[in-house]
Design a protein around this motif. Structure first.
Motif, PDB file in Angstrom:
ATOM      1  N   GLY A   5     -39.376  23.066  28.636  1.00  0.00           N
ATOM      2  CA  GLY A   5     -38.783  21.839  28.589  1.00  0.00           C
ATOM      3  C   GLY A   5     -39.401  20.858  27.144  1.00  0.00           C
ATOM      4  O   GLY A   5     -38.721  20.324  26.666  1.00  0.00           O
ATOM      5  N   ALA A   6     -40.550  21.332  26.860  1.00  0.00           N
ATOM      6  CA  ALA A   6     -41.101  20.859  25.570  1.00  0.00           C
ATOM      7  C   ALA A   6     -40.618  21.424  24.145  1.00  0.00           C
ATOM      8  O   ALA A   6     -40.888  21.025  23.202  1.00  0.00           O
ATOM      9  N   ARG A   7     -39.897  22.560  24.520  1.00  0.00           N
ATOM     10  CA  ARG A   7     -38.936  22.952  23.204  1.00  0.00           C
ATOM     11  C   ARG A   7     -37.490  22.635  23.159  1.00  0.00           C
ATOM     12  O   ARG A   7     -36.737  22.775  24.222  1.00  0.00           O
ATOM     13  N   ALA A   8     -37.510  21.942  22.170  1.00  0.00           N
ATOM     14  CA  ALA A   8     -35.883  21.475  22.026  1.00  0.00           C
ATOM     15  C   ALA A   8     -34.908  22.607  21.830  1.00  0.00           C
ATOM     16  O   ALA A   8     -35.354  23.390  20.865  1.00  0.00           O
ATOM     17  N   ILE A   9     -34.037  22.661  22.350  1.00  0.00           N
ATOM     18  CA  ILE A   9     -32.937  23.775  22.264  1.00  0.00           C
ATOM     19  C   ILE A   9     -31.483  23.203  21.992  1.00  0.00           C
ATOM     20  O   ILE A   9     -31.038  22.224  22.637  1.00  0.00           O
ATOM     21  N   GLY A  10     -30.538  23.904  21.271  1.00  0.00           N
ATOM     22  CA  GLY A  10     -29.422  23.408  21.166  1.00  0.00           C
ATOM     23  C   GLY A  10     -28.554  23.919  22.581  1.00  0.00           C
ATOM     24  O   GLY A  10     -28.732  24.979  23.140  1.00  0.00           O
ATOM     25  N   MET A  11     -27.427  22.864  22.800  1.00  0.00           N
ATOM     26  CA  MET A  11     -26.857  23.130  23.897  1.00  0.00           C
ATOM     27  C   MET A  11     -25.855  24.301  23.800  1.00  0.00           C
ATOM     28  O   MET A  11     -25.020  24.256  22.699  1.00  0.00           O
ATOM     29  N   THR A  12     -26.042  25.131  24.641  1.00  0.00           N
ATOM     30  CA  THR A  12     -25.131  26.593  24.345  1.00  0.00           C
ATOM     31  C   THR A  12     -24.246  26.803  25.639  1.00  0.00           C
ATOM     32  O   THR A  12     -24.527  26.929  27.006  1.00  0.00           O
ATOM     33  N   ILE A  13     -22.829  27.117  25.298  1.00  0.00           N
ATOM     34  CA  ILE A  13     -22.079  27.508  26.587  1.00  0.00           C
ATOM     35  C   ILE A  13     -21.721  28.930  26.191  1.00  0.00           C
ATOM     36  O   ILE A  13     -21.264  29.323  25.347  1.00  0.00           O
ATOM     37  N   VAL A  14     -21.914  29.749  27.241  1.00  0.00           N
ATOM     38  CA  VAL A  14     -21.590  31.261  27.321  1.00  0.00           C
ATOM     39  C   VAL A  14     -20.146  31.229  28.191  1.00  0.00           C
ATOM     40  O   VAL A  14     -20.063  30.841  29.189  1.00  0.00           O
ATOM     41  N   THR A  15     -19.326  32.010  27.493  1.00  0.00           N
ATOM     42  CA  THR A  15     -18.008  32.054  28.087  1.00  0.00           C
ATOM     43  C   THR A  15     -17.674  33.559  28.113  1.00  0.00           C
ATOM     44  O   THR A  15     -17.933  34.455  27.453  1.00  0.00           O
ATOM     45  N   THR A  16     -16.564  33.767  29.051  1.00  0.00           N
ATOM     46  CA  THR A  16     -16.011  35.192  29.129  1.00  0.00           C
ATOM     47  C   THR A  16     -14.671  35.051  29.648  1.00  0.00           C
ATOM     48  O   THR A  16     -14.431  34.007  30.098  1.00  0.00           O
ATOM     49  N   LYS A  17     -13.981  36.290  29.753  1.00  0.00           N
ATOM     50  CA  LYS A  17     -12.628  36.207  30.520  1.00  0.00           C
ATOM     51  C   LYS A  17     -12.778  36.754  31.745  1.00  0.00           C
ATOM     52  O   LYS A  17     -13.402  37.894  31.916  1.00  0.00           O
ATOM     53  N   GLY A  18     -12.472  36.134  32.994  1.00  0.00           N
ATOM     54  CA  GLY A  18     -12.754  36.666  34.087  1.00  0.00           C
ATOM     55  C   GLY A  18     -11.277  37.141  34.880  1.00  0.00           C
ATOM     56  O   GLY A  18     -10.440  36.986  34.048  1.00  0.00           O
ATOM     57  N   GLU A  19     -11.465  37.860  35.915  1.00  0.00           N
ATOM     58  CA  GLU A  19     -10.220  38.136  36.640  1.00  0.00           C
ATOM     59  C   GLU A  19      -9.375  36.847  36.905  1.00  0.00           C
ATOM     60  O   GLU A  19      -8.354  37.188  37.089  1.00  0.00           O
ATOM     61  N   ASP A  20     -10.056  35.785  37.302  1.00  0.00           N
ATOM     62  CA  ASP A  20      -9.356  34.745  37.602  1.00  0.00           C
ATOM     63  C   ASP A  20      -9.163  33.562  36.586  1.00  0.00           C
ATOM     64  O   ASP A  20      -9.084  32.306  36.747  1.00  0.00           O
ATOM     65  N   GLY A  21      -9.500  34.061  35.226  1.00  0.00           N
ATOM     66  CA  GLY A  21      -9.138  33.087  34.074  1.00  0.00           C
ATOM     67  C   GLY A  21     -10.567  33.011  33.429  1.00  0.00           C
ATOM     68  O   GLY A  21     -11.352  33.852  33.806  1.00  0.00           O
ATOM     69  N   PRO A  22     -10.556  32.300  32.545  1.00  0.00           N
ATOM     70  CA  PRO A  22     -11.989  31.788  31.702  1.00  0.00           C
ATOM     71  C   PRO A  22     -12.849  31.389  32.652  1.00  0.00           C
ATOM     72  O   PRO A  22     -12.565  30.841  33.623  1.00  0.00           O
ATOM     73  N   ALA A  23     -14.304  31.927  32.298  1.00  0.00           N
ATOM     74  CA  ALA A  23     -15.475  31.588  33.236  1.00  0.00           C
ATOM     75  C   ALA A  23     -16.718  31.362  31.993  1.00  0.00           C
ATOM     76  O   ALA A  23     -16.580  31.820  30.906  1.00  0.00           O
ATOM     77  N   GLY A  24     -17.386  30.448  32.421  1.00  0.00           N
ATOM     78  CA  GLY A  24     -18.471  29.999  31.577  1.00  0.00           C
ATOM     79  C   GLY A  24     -19.699  29.332  32.366  1.00  0.00           C
ATOM     80  O   GLY A  24     -19.606  28.865  33.706  1.00  0.00           O
ATOM     81  N   PHE A  25     -20.797  29.133  31.609  1.00  0.00           N
ATOM     82  CA  PHE A  25     -22.108  28.349  32.251  1.00  0.00           C
ATOM     83  C   PHE A  25     -22.688  27.887  30.924  1.00  0.00           C
ATOM     84  O   PHE A  25     -22.692  28.376  29.768  1.00  0.00           O
ATOM     85  N   LEU A  26     -23.499  26.972  31.310  1.00  0.00           N
ATOM     86  CA  LEU A  26     -24.424  26.166  30.307  1.00  0.00           C
ATOM     87  C   LEU A  26     -25.601  27.705  30.230  1.00  0.00           C
ATOM     88  O   LEU A  26     -26.409  27.789  30.995  1.00  0.00           O
ATOM     89  N   GLY A  27     -25.527  27.952  29.195  1.00  0.00           N
ATOM     90  CA  GLY A  27     -26.460  29.233  28.660  1.00  0.00           C
ATOM     91  C   GLY A  27     -27.809  28.663  27.854  1.00  0.00           C
ATOM     92  O   GLY A  27     -27.801  28.942  26.564  1.00  0.00           O
TER      93      GLY A  27
END
Length: 169
Positions: A18-40
């Protein structure tokens, strides 16, 4: 010389990371039930030639099935005004699944994986390899398309908190 260093406990690991600042990243994909994603927060580049990215996905993350079945993912770097997107994918908004993808905010590049329209940058990737390590899958993807903006400031994650922008040195 055979003395092994002491094991680092998870609290120490996360506090130090946590002492390393990082850019907020969202990883996304297309799933069988529609779009899906998570905080990456562990998305990273591997190499520029050939352009390659990696994401670490906890095996409990529902989007992992979508990445593995569609064989694609997008890495979206959020701008300082995308706190609502970060909250949605970080579990702070009460939204889940495809409900996090607000209509009109998302587009796609080459693979069809969702790309946040106001992202500072986005990489669209096809899966090349998956490495199992502990409770995560390390997914390595070849970049097949990219987009970026020349303006805007990043949404950052530092010491467990979300921060807008940065002060130039």
């Amino acid at each position: 010389m055979n003395d092994m260093p002491a094991k680092i406990d998870p609290g120490t690991f996360w506090r130090t990371l946590g002492a390393r600042a990082i850019g907020m990243t969202i990883v996304t994909t297309k799933g069988e039930d529609g779009p899906a994603g998570f905080l990456g927060l562990s998305a990273a580049h591997v190499t520029a030639d050939p352009a390659t990215m990696l994401v670490s996905i906890d095996k409990k993350t529902s989007a992992l099935a979508g990445v593995l079945s569609s064989q694609c993912f997008a890495v979206n770097f959020l701008d300082a005004d995308a706190g609502h997107v970060s909250d949605a994918f970080g579990g702070k908004s009460g939204l889940s699944g495809a409900d996090r993808f607000v209509e009109g905010e998302w587009t796609a590049l080459e693979t069809g994986a969702p790309v946040y329209g106001q992202a500072l940058g986005a990489f669209d990737c096809v899966v090349e390899d998956v490495i199992e390590r502990g409770n995560i899958s390390i997914v390595i993807g070849k970049v097949v398309a990219a987009s970026s903006r020349a303006d805007g400031e990043p949404l950052l994650f530092f010491r467990g908190k979300v921060m807008k922008g940065f002060a130039a040195a």
